[in-house]
Design an enzyme around this catalytic site. Structure first.
Site, PDB file in Angstrom:
ATOM      1  CB  SER A 132      -0.910   0.022   1.233  1.00  0.00           C
ATOM      2  OG  SER A 132      -1.563   1.280   1.365  1.00  0.00           O
ATOM      3  CE1 TYR A 146      -3.903  -2.161   4.998  1.00  0.00           C
ATOM      4  CE2 TYR A 146      -3.309   0.118   4.541  1.00  0.00           C
ATOM      5  CZ  TYR A 146      -3.691  -1.126   4.090  1.00  0.00           C
ATOM      6  OH  TYR A 146      -3.846  -1.346   2.742  1.00  0.00           O
TER       7      TYR A 146
END
Length: 237
Positions: A132, A146
């Site tokens: 990501s 995350y």
């Protein structure tokens, strides 16, 4: 002849969103594709029927299940690890068990899957992990765990690229920004905030990410390894 004819591809987390687009891309290009799913059985079965691929239920939080699936797939030409989860909230208030579960899926599974795949891969194998842009940039609160997990993948790629390089196996990370999926719909409540950070103010398409994955798996990328490939509309620019 299709680009991936006679190639064996395993996609961990392939039933929906980006994973499903990756499965479709490889299947369309002639590959023999197996993909895993956890909680989306109906979607997985439909995708398998549509593409001629094979769906296997496997929990990416279970290290033994992940390594057994990779081992049983036999010598792979391409491993794509797409399975991932996100937890949103103040780090001081989130359940520590939930965070450990996130790390098992987002960090442990890619590492163990990559190592197991490399044990059987032939020269020229490809390992691609979906990370990501939040591994590079986290402009909002609530996603610390995350972000940690996606930054960890950068070290994974750099380190395993060194370990597997002598075998001609490449290891790369694809880092999407906002992509239109069930988890992050283009018309969702975070749309305006996310687009405000971007040079191209729209969500990406799963097919665009799949295109980058296919390039990294193809012959033109044989000299590309240990690298992060960001596809984010300028989110991190």
């Amino acid at each position: 002849m299709a680009l991936f004819s006679n190639k064996s591809v395993l996609v961990l987390g392939g039933s929906r969103g980006i994973g499903a687009a990756i499965v479709r891309r490889f299947a369309t290009e002639g590959a023999s594709v197996v993909f895993s799913y956890a909680g989306s059985q109906a979607a997985a079965e439909q995708l398998a029927k549509e593409t001629g691929s094979r769906a296997v239920m496997a929990d990416s939080a279970d290290r033994d299940a992940v390594t057994e699936l990779v081992r049983s797939a036999g010598p792979l030409d391409v491993l794509v690890v797409n399975a991932g989860v996100a937890i949103f909230g103040d780090a001081r208030e989130l359940d520590s068990g939930d965070i450990d579960h996130l790390f098992r899926i987002n960090i442990h599974a890619p590492y163990h899957a990559a190592v197991e795949a490399a044990r059987q891969m032939q020269n020229g194998g490809r390992i691609i992990v979906i990370g990501s842009v939040n591994g590079d940039r986290m402009p909002i609160p609530g996603l610390a765990a995350y972000a940690v997990s996606k930054s960890a993948l950068q070290g994974l790629a750099r380190g395993l690229a060194r370990d597997f390089g002598p075998q001609g196996i490449t290891v790369n990370i694809v880092q999407p920004g906002p992509v239109d999926t069930d988890m992050n719909p283009a018309e969702g409540p975070m749309k305006a905030l996310m687009h405000s950070f971007m040079a191209i103010q729209r969500h990406g398409k799963p097919e665009e990410v799949a295109g980058m994955v296919a390039w990294l798996a193809g012959p033109e990328a044989s000299f590309v390894t240990g690298a992060m490939h960001t596809i984010d509309g300028g989110f991190g620019a």
